[in-house]
Design a protein around this motif. Structure first.
Motif: not given
Length: 265
Positions: A221-225
């Motif tokens: 999710t961090i990567l996607l953000n």
């Protein structure tokens, strides 16, 4: 890349990294706990705190944080006294805080750039103090979640048993909601009040159907953000469109694509 040579863009990217970490951790928790409406309610409640700071002529970020924390502290007590579901007082504060903000601002005629940036987002105007504040909150959030990781996992999957085993569920959830409130105030600087909860919920909701492990979910999710924020900055720069809205529309597009992929997965 020309866009990366500007100081304001570098600050925006640094803030984007920090906010990606913050929103991902909180977003995963809220979705697993079924509390996504809470983030929407808090984001709209911020408006009342901003209006108070604007009229008093003091730091709006500070008044927004204090006002939001006051509401968060009030909700559990209202639920306890009224026996209502948590969503009801959240919904009441959701609308009444927006109404309070509009009412207070009606006493002041004019335009303020700071208020406009909170309403619609202005990541390109991020200052050094904003970065420091976001860094501090990110560090506190990481320390809290790492220290209480297994307790939080227990609460997520079996709240009643966690309480019976002696875990102070009320205290932990109160801290998480406080961190959520402060995070939403800071994220409002990035994408605006109306869209701030979207940055917390959409990326996490995109990842969860594909990744069941909590730690991996947070990392992805961090990567996607980061992808959403970076793409939003680039597109808004070259097409001269609002950054916050662009980021959220990119996130929404990815979410819709993920639904199609999941169906055929």
């Amino acid at each position: 890349m020309e866009i990366l040579t500007y100081t304001f863009t570098q600050r925006a990217l640094i803030t984007g990294v920090l906010i990606s970490i913050l929103s991902s951790i909180i977003g995963i928790y809220l979705i697993y706990r079924g509390m996504t409406f809470m983030s929407a309610g808090i984001s709209h409640a911020v408006f009342g705190g901003l209006a108070i700071g604007y009229l008093l002529g003091i730091n709006m970020t500070l008044t927004a944080i204090l006002f939001t924390l006051f509401l968060i502290w009030s909700i559990p007590h209202i639920v306890k006294r009224s026996n209502l579901k948590q969503e009801i007082p959240v919904g009441i504060f959701y609308s009444s805080s927006m109404a309070l903000g509009a009412l207070l601002l009606s006493f002041h005629k004019g335009y303020t750039t700071d208020l406009f940036s909170f309403l619609f987002g202005s990541i390109l105007s991020v200052k050094e103090e904003d970065i420091i504040l976001t860094l501090l909150l990110t560090a506190i959030t990481l320390i809290f979640f790492v220290k209480n990781y297994w307790k939080i996992i227990f609460i997520l999957f079996d709240k009643e048993t966690a309480e019976a085993s002696g875990i102070k569920v009320f205290k932990i959830e109160k801290w998480i909601l406080m961190l959520t409130g402060i995070s939403i105030v800071l994220i409002s600087k990035l994408v605006g009040i109306i869209l701030s909860s979207a940055l917390i919920i959409i990326p996490a909701a995109t990842i969860i159907p594909f990744v069941k492990d909590i730690k991996k979910s947070i990392l992805f999710t961090i990567l996607l953000n980061l992808i959403f924020i970076t793409l939003g900055l680039i597109l808004s720069y070259y097409f001269n469109i609002p950054t916050g809205s662009t980021i959220v529309m990119i996130a929404t597009t990815f979410f819709l694509i993920s639904l199609f992929i999941k169906k055929n997965y």
